[in-house]
Write a protein that holds these residues in place. Structure first.
Motif, PDB file in Angstrom:
ATOM      1  N   UNK A 141       5.878   4.072   1.793  1.00 50.02           N
ATOM      2  CA  UNK A 141       6.669   2.908   1.391  1.00 50.02           C
ATOM      3  C   UNK A 141       7.664   2.547   2.508  1.00 50.02           C
ATOM      4  N   UNK A 142       8.253   3.572   3.136  1.00 48.89           N
ATOM      5  CA  UNK A 142       9.158   3.317   4.272  1.00 48.89           C
ATOM      6  C   UNK A 142       8.395   2.641   5.407  1.00 48.89           C
ATOM      7  N   UNK A 143       7.167   3.114   5.664  1.00 48.43           N
ATOM      8  CA  UNK A 143       6.346   2.505   6.722  1.00 48.43           C
ATOM      9  C   UNK A 143       6.060   1.042   6.394  1.00 48.43           C
ATOM     10  N   UNK A 144       5.835   0.749   5.120  1.00 48.64           N
ATOM     11  CA  UNK A 144       5.614  -0.643   4.709  1.00 48.64           C
ATOM     12  C   UNK A 144       6.837  -1.496   5.041  1.00 48.64           C
ATOM     13  N   UNK A 145       8.024  -1.019   4.656  1.00 45.94           N
ATOM     14  CA  UNK A 145       9.251  -1.783   4.944  1.00 45.94           C
ATOM     15  C   UNK A 145       9.381  -2.011   6.443  1.00 45.94           C
ATOM     16  N   UNK A 146       9.048  -0.991   7.235  1.00 42.36           N
ATOM     17  CA  UNK A 146       9.180  -1.119   8.697  1.00 42.36           C
ATOM     18  C   UNK A 146       8.131  -2.062   9.286  1.00 42.36           C
ATOM     19  N   UNK A 147       6.911  -2.029   8.739  1.00 39.36           N
ATOM     20  CA  UNK A 147       5.882  -2.970   9.225  1.00 39.36           C
ATOM     21  C   UNK A 147       6.234  -4.398   8.824  1.00 39.36           C
ATOM     22  N   UNK A 148       6.766  -4.595   7.606  1.00 36.84           N
ATOM     23  CA  UNK A 148       7.137  -5.940   7.145  1.00 36.84           C
ATOM     24  C   UNK A 148       8.250  -6.528   8.014  1.00 36.84           C
ATOM     25  N   UNK A 149       9.146  -5.654   8.491  1.00 43.82           N
ATOM     26  CA  UNK A 149      10.278  -6.121   9.298  1.00 43.82           C
ATOM     27  C   UNK A 149       9.798  -6.824  10.564  1.00 43.82           C
ATOM     28  N   UNK A 150       8.604  -6.434  11.049  1.00 45.06           N
ATOM     29  CA  UNK A 150       8.067  -7.093  12.252  1.00 45.06           C
ATOM     30  C   UNK A 150       7.785  -8.572  12.010  1.00 45.06           C
ATOM     31  N   UNK A 151       7.664  -8.964  10.732  1.00 49.79           N
ATOM     32  CA  UNK A 151       7.461 -10.377  10.384  1.00 49.79           C
ATOM     33  C   UNK A 151       8.686 -10.958   9.681  1.00 49.79           C
ATOM     34  N   UNK A 152       9.820 -10.253   9.791  1.00 47.78           N
ATOM     35  CA  UNK A 152      11.035 -10.663   9.082  1.00 47.78           C
ATOM     36  C   UNK A 152      10.823 -10.733   7.581  1.00 47.78           C
ATOM     37  N   UNK A 153       9.964  -9.846   7.059  1.00 49.62           N
ATOM     38  CA  UNK A 153       9.748  -9.767   5.611  1.00 49.62           C
ATOM     39  C   UNK A 153      10.361  -8.460   5.124  1.00 49.62           C
ATOM     40  N   UNK A 154      10.518  -8.323   3.798  1.00 50.71           N
ATOM     41  CA  UNK A 154      11.070  -7.089   3.233  1.00 50.71           C
ATOM     42  C   UNK A 154      10.446  -6.866   1.856  1.00 50.71           C
ATOM     43  N   UNK A 155      10.787  -5.738   1.236  1.00 45.36           N
ATOM     44  CA  UNK A 155      10.277  -5.424  -0.098  1.00 45.36           C
ATOM     45  C   UNK A 155      11.358  -5.817  -1.109  1.00 45.36           C
ATOM     46  N   UNK A 156      11.125  -6.832  -1.946  1.00 43.62           N
ATOM     47  CA  UNK A 156      12.162  -7.222  -2.911  1.00 43.62           C
ATOM     48  C   UNK A 156      12.324  -6.180  -4.033  1.00 43.62           C
ATOM     49  N   UNK A 157      13.485  -6.203  -4.688  1.00 44.69           N
ATOM     50  CA  UNK A 157      13.687  -5.384  -5.887  1.00 44.69           C
ATOM     51  C   UNK A 157      12.668  -5.814  -6.941  1.00 44.69           C
ATOM     52  N   UNK A 158      12.222  -4.857  -7.758  1.00 39.57           N
ATOM     53  CA  UNK A 158      11.276  -5.189  -8.827  1.00 39.57           C
ATOM     54  C   UNK A 158       9.834  -5.247  -8.373  1.00 39.57           C
ATOM     55  N   UNK A 159       9.555  -4.801  -7.154  1.00 36.85           N
ATOM     56  CA  UNK A 159       8.176  -4.783  -6.653  1.00 36.85           C
ATOM     57  C   UNK A 159       7.442  -3.547  -7.156  1.00 36.85           C
ATOM     58  N   UNK A 160       6.144  -3.712  -7.384  1.00 39.11           N
ATOM     59  CA  UNK A 160       5.254  -2.567  -7.607  1.00 39.11           C
ATOM     60  C   UNK A 160       4.520  -2.329  -6.293  1.00 39.11           C
ATOM     61  N   UNK A 161       4.570  -1.098  -5.796  1.00 41.79           N
ATOM     62  CA  UNK A 161       3.936  -0.807  -4.505  1.00 41.79           C
ATOM     63  C   UNK A 161       2.998   0.384  -4.648  1.00 41.79           C
ATOM     64  N   UNK A 162       1.763   0.180  -4.249  1.00 43.85           N
ATOM     65  CA  UNK A 162       0.794   1.277  -4.216  1.00 43.85           C
ATOM     66  C   UNK A 162       0.915   1.966  -2.857  1.00 43.85           C
ATOM     67  N   UNK A 163       1.028   3.297  -2.882  1.00 40.52           N
ATOM     68  CA  UNK A 163       1.329   4.009  -1.635  1.00 40.52           C
ATOM     69  C   UNK A 163       0.091   4.431  -0.856  1.00 40.52           C
TER      70      UNK A 163
END
Ligand code: OOG
Ligand code: MG
Length: 262
Positions: A210-232
């Protein structure tokens, strides 16, 4: 980057139609061998934009290829991400119709539900745990739009990381006080054990995915919003399913999730 805006739009329409019509297509790098990761995510985000324009909601994200078992099974070596649309989600103990899918496979995963946003770069597993409301067992149903489930990384990223359906259920657990590395999972088909594993197979700890996802999203100026369901990401290899199959995932201390393919 090698694709024009028009090519990205055309590839997104092509791959989304393959999904919606449940018909396999050849992998897109056969025609666009110079496509890179950025192009591939541009196609994925264009598919996402098309769905949102039709009123479909994005309810979360998924990581894929986060375990050695999956990387070896698919012959690729880097974790990737995709989005989860509202209609991908199925109720626990429900049915799923295989005629809407091409060649579905099931995967044993741990799902995270966030209570606060997660942003990279520099996002850590500890920050993920602090931002997680609860975790629960999940079965992801993947369905590559590519013939014979064969692809390279760039092609599968453009195809939203093979996302198609998912089930969550069983018993939710609070992240505090849970050792996320030692969750044992048993994936059964028609009462037979098909795959067994432990959650540490996912990058040592699924929270790291999940941390890797947040870091990969940051490369596109995206983030993980509150209330998200994330499959790891799948803990074990994926197993093919067909009409008539019953699938159960048992996760230690987290109950089970079952479904029927019709
Ligand atoms: C790509 C998606 C992999 C996972 O959990 O590893 C994935 C694929 O194998 O088709 O969802
Ligand atoms: Mg998966």
């Amino acid at each position: 980057m090698s694709l024009s805006k028009e090519q990205i739009a055309a590839l997104a329409e092509h791959l989304e139609n393959a999904e919606l019509n449940a018909s396999a297509v050849k992998k897109i790098t056969d025609d666009y061998p110079d496509m890179d990761f950025r192009d591939a995510y541009n196609v994925q985000y264009e598919i996402r934009r098309r769905k949102e324009a039709r009123g479909i909601r994005i309810i979360g994200m998924k990581m894929g290829l986060t375990s050695r078992a999956k990387m070896e099974q698919m012959g690729v070596d880097t974790p990737i991400y995709g989005f989860l649309a509202d209609y991908f989600e199925r109720a626990e103990s429900g049915e799923i119709s295989v005629k809407d899918l091409i060649h579905p496979k099931v995967e044993a995963e741990i799902a995270f539900v966030t209570k606060s946003p997660l942003r990279g770069p520099g996002c850590t597993a500890a920050q993920v745990i602090a931002a997680t409301d609860f975790i629960m067992p999940a079965v992801e149903v993947i369905d590559s739009r590519y013939e014979n489930f064969r692809f390279d990384l760039v092609s599968v990223i453009a195809d939203n990381a093979s996302s198609s359906r998912f089930f969550t259920g069983g018993q939710v657990l609070a992240p505090m006080g849970t050792d996320m590395r030692t969750i044992g999972v048993v994936l059964e088909k028609n009462g037979q054990v098909m795959e067994v594993g432990a959650s540490a197979a996912v990058l040592g700890n699924p929270a790291t995915a999940i941390a890797m996802l947040a870091n990969q999203l940051a490369e596109r100026d995206e983030y993980i919003p509150a209330g998200s369901t994330i499959l790891s990401g799948a803990i074990t290899a994926a197993i093919p399913v067909d009409a008539g199959d019953n699938v159960t995932l048992r996760a230690h201390g987290m109950g089970s999730v079952s479904m029927r393919f019709v």
